[in-house]
Design a protein around this motif. Structure first.
Motif, mmCIF file in Angstrom:
data_model
loop_
_atom_site.group_PDB
_atom_site.id
_atom_site.type_symbol
_atom_site.label_atom_id
_atom_site.label_comp_id
_atom_site.label_asym_id
_atom_site.label_seq_id
_atom_site.Cartn_x
_atom_site.Cartn_y
_atom_site.Cartn_z
ATOM 1 N N ASN A 129 28.424 21.483 44.730
ATOM 2 C CA ASN A 129 29.637 20.524 45.138
ATOM 3 C C ASN A 129 30.707 22.159 45.785
ATOM 4 O O ASN A 129 31.800 22.090 45.174
ATOM 5 C CB ASN A 129 29.968 20.567 43.438
ATOM 6 C CG ASN A 129 30.149 21.450 42.509
ATOM 7 O OD1 ASN A 129 29.543 22.219 43.164
ATOM 8 N ND2 ASN A 129 29.971 21.556 41.714
ATOM 9 N N GLN A 130 30.580 23.174 46.654
ATOM 10 C CA GLN A 130 31.177 23.741 46.729
ATOM 11 C C GLN A 130 30.444 24.872 47.860
ATOM 12 O O GLN A 130 28.731 24.810 48.101
ATOM 13 C CB GLN A 130 30.920 25.030 45.694
ATOM 14 C CG GLN A 130 32.636 25.056 45.094
ATOM 15 C CD GLN A 130 33.228 25.970 44.648
ATOM 16 O OE1 GLN A 130 32.583 27.123 44.406
ATOM 17 N NE2 GLN A 130 33.619 25.640 43.836
ATOM 18 N N GLY A 187 23.665 17.283 44.253
ATOM 19 C CA GLY A 187 24.369 19.217 42.890
ATOM 20 C C GLY A 187 25.316 19.656 43.980
ATOM 21 O O GLY A 187 25.887 20.885 42.981
ATOM 22 N N ARG A 225 28.971 24.470 37.545
ATOM 23 C CA ARG A 225 28.639 23.787 36.565
ATOM 24 C C ARG A 225 29.660 24.447 35.683
ATOM 25 O O ARG A 225 30.019 25.432 35.093
ATOM 26 C CB ARG A 225 27.595 23.373 36.266
ATOM 27 C CG ARG A 225 26.675 23.179 36.980
ATOM 28 C CD ARG A 225 27.434 21.706 37.118
ATOM 29 N NE ARG A 225 26.006 20.918 37.958
ATOM 30 C CZ ARG A 225 26.334 20.402 39.165
ATOM 31 N NH1 ARG A 225 27.290 20.897 39.950
ATOM 32 N NH2 ARG A 225 24.934 19.768 40.055
ATOM 33 N N VAL A 243 24.222 18.014 48.506
ATOM 34 C CA VAL A 243 25.176 17.481 48.405
ATOM 35 C C VAL A 243 24.969 16.201 46.966
ATOM 36 O O VAL A 243 25.392 16.570 46.249
ATOM 37 C CB VAL A 243 26.062 16.768 48.760
ATOM 38 C CG1 VAL A 243 27.361 16.166 48.512
ATOM 39 C CG2 VAL A 243 26.760 18.095 49.347
#
Length: 257
Positions: free
Chosen positions: A160-161, A158, A69, A155
């Protein structure tokens, strides 16, 4: 006739020296003979190496889920990251993942720098324009039929890697035991073949050592794998394949003539 004291001492010393020379003359050939006998009777040896392998479908997967984030301040970035990661943790527990199978694998707070054009005059200093917070969760998934759905859910919440997947087995030692027995059997078969060709026999084992490793998963062409990959749009396609466990042994035998 009685010899003078000095002559008697000289005679005693001469006699002792002669006796020691005689004893040394007897011991030296005896030691040499024993060394020759030891060399003559020492058996030859044969050393053989062999590899054993066990291929088995994995029963567990280890995945890495990272939430990244960004915000103008470190506090805002951290709050956003915490909120997303808490949702991911709650979802993992709802999927039946035990506490012992959830572990933070990494955490970092980094500033985002902007570097002005170096050709400007006067030259401006770099400045911080925001912050990013990264939190990585390592998850052991013991129900592989739920792996695709877990990845999809993470996913949506949240993540995202990350997403790295390592397939493995819970009880690896018993699997390596099978590979070890296979390796020893292959080593003996190879040694027996060699000694039979030479016209000699195998004696006692004098030394044994081993080296073990796990190979990368090998894809399995099975119907159930294809079915797992085509479960639906709400699940990430996953194929677990087979994992190979290898053990190499080196065994030394004495040779019976």
């Amino acid at each position: 006739m009685t010899l003078p004291l000095r002559s008697r001492r000289r005679a005693l010393v001469t006699g002792a020296f002669a006796a020691s020379v005689c004893a040394a003359g007897l011991i030296a050939p005896l030691a040499s003979a024993r060394a020759d006998d030891a060399t003559a009777t020492k058996p030859g040896v044969i050393t053989v190496s062999a590899e054993g392998m066990t291929a088995i479908a994995p029963d567990m997967a280890v995945i890495s889920l990272t939430v990244l984030r960004e915000a103008e301040t470190a506090r805002e970035a951290l709050d956003a990251n915490n909120a997303a990661m808490n949702e991911v943790l709650s979802a993992m527990k709802e999927e039946g993942i035990a506490e012992r199978d959830l572990q933070t694998g990494g955490f970092s707070i980094q500033p985002r720098w902007v570097y002005p054009d170096s050709n400007t005059t006067p030259r401006e200093a770099p400045s911080i324009v925001g912050y990013q917070v990264q939190n990585t969760l390592t998850v052991r998934v013991r129900s592989l039929d739920r792996l695709g759905a877990i990845l999809d859910t993470s996913v949506s919440l949240g993540v995202n890697q990350g997403g790295n997947i390592v397939f493995t087995n819970d009880d690896q030692e018993s699997i390596r035991d099978q590979a070890r027995v296979d390796a020893i059997s292959r080593a003996r078969a190879k040694a027996e073949q060699m000694t039979e060709a030479l016209g000699v026999g195998l004696g006692r084992i004098t030394e044994i050592s081993e080296n073990q490793r796990s190979g990368q998963p090998v894809p399995m062409m099975r119907a159930e794998m294809a079915a797992m990959s085509a479960k639906g749009a709400d699940s990430v396609p996953v194929a677990s394949g087979e994992s190979e466990y290898r053990v190499t042994v080196s065994v030394t035998w004495e040779i019976d003539q």
